[in-house]
Scaffold this motif. Structure first.
Motif, PDB file in Angstrom:
ATOM      1  N   ILE A 133     -14.648  12.613  19.311  1.00 43.03           N
ATOM      2  CA  ILE A 133     -16.258  12.468  19.141  1.00 43.03           C
ATOM      3  C   ILE A 133     -16.113  10.958  19.987  1.00 43.03           C
ATOM      4  N   ARG A 134     -16.774  10.906  20.980  1.00 46.93           N
ATOM      5  CA  ARG A 134     -17.067   9.684  21.772  1.00 46.93           C
ATOM      6  C   ARG A 134     -18.463   9.152  21.215  1.00 46.93           C
ATOM      7  N   ILE A 135     -18.381   7.760  20.996  1.00 48.22           N
ATOM      8  CA  ILE A 135     -19.570   7.206  20.354  1.00 48.22           C
ATOM      9  C   ILE A 135     -19.933   6.231  21.229  1.00 48.22           C
ATOM     10  N   ALA A 136     -21.303   6.016  21.679  1.00 45.54           N
ATOM     11  CA  ALA A 136     -21.782   4.887  22.524  1.00 45.54           C
ATOM     12  C   ALA A 136     -22.964   4.260  22.007  1.00 45.54           C
ATOM     13  N   GLU A 137     -23.340   3.098  22.239  1.00 48.13           N
ATOM     14  CA  GLU A 137     -24.776   2.554  21.851  1.00 48.13           C
ATOM     15  C   GLU A 137     -25.625   3.068  22.907  1.00 48.13           C
ATOM     16  N   VAL A 138     -26.846   3.330  22.520  1.00 45.33           N
ATOM     17  CA  VAL A 138     -27.899   3.549  23.286  1.00 45.33           C
ATOM     18  C   VAL A 138     -28.655   2.268  23.796  1.00 45.33           C
ATOM     19  N   GLU A 139     -28.492   2.105  25.203  1.00 44.81           N
ATOM     20  CA  GLU A 139     -29.128   0.968  25.550  1.00 44.81           C
ATOM     21  C   GLU A 139     -30.716   0.802  25.087  1.00 44.81           C
ATOM     22  N   GLY A 140     -31.057  -0.511  24.852  1.00 44.15           N
ATOM     23  CA  GLY A 140     -32.560  -0.789  24.403  1.00 44.15           C
ATOM     24  C   GLY A 140     -32.849  -0.113  22.892  1.00 44.15           C
ATOM     25  N   ARG A 141     -31.968   0.523  22.337  1.00 42.35           N
ATOM     26  CA  ARG A 141     -32.254   0.903  20.907  1.00 42.35           C
ATOM     27  C   ARG A 141     -30.812   0.542  20.093  1.00 42.35           C
ATOM     28  N   PRO A 142     -30.801  -0.708  19.531  1.00 37.06           N
ATOM     29  CA  PRO A 142     -29.910  -0.796  19.044  1.00 37.06           C
ATOM     30  C   PRO A 142     -29.125  -0.251  17.725  1.00 37.06           C
ATOM     31  N   SER A 143     -29.854   0.366  17.163  1.00 38.18           N
ATOM     32  CA  SER A 143     -29.358   1.158  15.999  1.00 38.18           C
ATOM     33  C   SER A 143     -29.062   2.493  16.308  1.00 38.18           C
ATOM     34  N   ALA A 144     -29.261   3.169  17.557  1.00 41.46           N
ATOM     35  CA  ALA A 144     -29.110   4.432  17.907  1.00 41.46           C
ATOM     36  C   ALA A 144     -27.856   4.654  18.540  1.00 41.46           C
ATOM     37  N   ARG A 145     -27.240   5.722  18.457  1.00 41.63           N
ATOM     38  CA  ARG A 145     -25.766   6.102  19.005  1.00 41.63           C
ATOM     39  C   ARG A 145     -25.807   7.442  19.613  1.00 41.63           C
ATOM     40  N   ARG A 146     -25.332   7.522  20.712  1.00 39.57           N
ATOM     41  CA  ARG A 146     -25.196   8.612  21.469  1.00 39.57           C
ATOM     42  C   ARG A 146     -23.795   9.312  21.235  1.00 39.57           C
ATOM     43  N   LEU A 147     -23.607  10.533  20.932  1.00 43.78           N
ATOM     44  CA  LEU A 147     -22.444  10.898  20.460  1.00 43.78           C
ATOM     45  C   LEU A 147     -22.013  12.275  21.308  1.00 43.78           C
ATOM     46  N   THR A 148     -20.914  12.315  21.845  1.00 41.94           N
ATOM     47  CA  THR A 148     -20.430  13.438  22.525  1.00 41.94           C
ATOM     48  C   THR A 148     -19.198  14.088  21.613  1.00 41.94           C
ATOM     49  N   LEU A 149     -19.364  15.358  21.082  1.00 42.16           N
ATOM     50  CA  LEU A 149     -18.509  16.048  20.350  1.00 42.16           C
ATOM     51  C   LEU A 149     -17.666  17.190  21.261  1.00 42.16           C
ATOM     52  N   GLU A 150     -16.397  16.861  21.380  1.00 37.22           N
ATOM     53  CA  GLU A 150     -15.557  17.836  22.377  1.00 37.22           C
ATOM     54  C   GLU A 150     -14.572  18.806  21.340  1.00 37.22           C
ATOM     55  N   GLY A 151     -14.714  19.839  21.070  1.00 35.58           N
ATOM     56  CA  GLY A 151     -13.933  20.362  20.178  1.00 35.58           C
ATOM     57  C   GLY A 151     -13.015  21.362  21.073  1.00 35.58           C
ATOM     58  N   THR A 152     -11.664  21.424  20.859  1.00 38.83           N
ATOM     59  CA  THR A 152     -10.785  22.141  21.758  1.00 38.83           C
ATOM     60  C   THR A 152     -10.016  22.986  20.650  1.00 38.83           C
ATOM     61  N   GLY A 153      -9.736  24.313  20.993  1.00 39.74           N
ATOM     62  CA  GLY A 153      -9.054  25.074  20.126  1.00 39.74           C
ATOM     63  C   GLY A 153     -10.359  25.724  19.084  1.00 39.74           C
ATOM     64  N   VAL A 154      -9.896  27.035  18.632  1.00 38.47           N
ATOM     65  CA  VAL A 154     -10.791  27.774  17.774  1.00 38.47           C
ATOM     66  C   VAL A 154     -11.443  26.566  16.802  1.00 38.47           C
ATOM     67  N   ARG A 155     -10.459  26.085  15.792  1.00 38.28           N
ATOM     68  CA  ARG A 155     -11.131  25.277  14.780  1.00 38.28           C
ATOM     69  C   ARG A 155     -12.061  24.319  14.934  1.00 38.28           C
ATOM     70  N   HIS A 156     -11.592  23.434  16.038  1.00 38.85           N
ATOM     71  CA  HIS A 156     -12.127  22.247  16.226  1.00 38.85           C
ATOM     72  C   HIS A 156     -13.304  22.490  17.099  1.00 38.85           C
ATOM     73  N   ALA A 157     -13.429  23.394  17.878  1.00 36.37           N
ATOM     74  CA  ALA A 157     -14.721  24.160  18.481  1.00 36.37           C
ATOM     75  C   ALA A 157     -15.800  24.440  17.614  1.00 36.37           C
TER      76      ALA A 157
END
Length: 168
Positions: A133-157
């Motif tokens: 899980i990659r988490i980054a602040e959203v520019e101009g929106r101090p409380s918002a976060r953009r998350l990228t979820l990358e699951g590899t393998g059957v269970r984590h996908a």
């Protein structure tokens, strides 16, 4: 058991949380979904929301709120909930040798779930199958976060897809 093609399956999902509480609630959903052997690797800058997500995951896994603390100096904290919840923080480690010396590697694939903050600080430790899980602040929106979820393998996908779906 799946076929060889199934084990290398990767699912990538993106979502945005609009507040620290929403990030915590996403973590809570993660905590409810965790199973023994799950590995969640968190990546993000200081203040991105990794700890907020972990605190929610602990709540979802049935860990008492007062038991949750930062493992920054101890490297790994283990909490008791509906399953052992291992919370690691690799921020202060310099290399793989230091990580091995902590006993951390014994937790991989064990009887609990392992959630790792600053997972990108030490190269070469993570198995191929994980939920990153990659988490980054959203520019101009101090409380918002953009998350990228990358699951590899059957269970984590499956975990990545489940977390990205709207809660019901």
């Amino acid at each position: 058991m799946g076929s060889v093609g199934e084990t290398s399956r990767t699912v990538v999902r993106r979502l945005t949380t609009r507040s620290a509480r929403a990030t915590w609630r996403l973590g809570e959903r993660l905590g409810r979904a965790l199973r023994p052997g799950d590995l969640v690797a968190l990546i993000g800058e200081l203040g991105a929301g990794k700890t907020q997500l972990v605190r929610g995951a602990c709540a979802g896994a049935g860990v008492a709120e007062g038991d949750v603390s930062s493992p920054t100096f101890g490297i790994v904290q283990t909490y008791r909930g509906r399953l052992p919840f291992h919370h690691a923080d690799l921020y202060r480690l310099a290399d793989l040798d230091e990580l091995y010396a902590t006993g951390f590697m014994d937790l991989l694939g064990g009887d609990g779930a392992l959630v790792v903050e600053w997972a990108d600080r030490v190269a070469g430790w993570a198995p191929a199958e994980a939920l990153v899980i990659r988490i980054a602040e959203v520019e101009g929106r101090p409380s918002a976060r953009r998350l990228t979820l990358e699951g590899t393998g059957v269970r984590h996908a499956e975990l990545a897809a489940q977390l990205a779906a709207p809660p019901h």
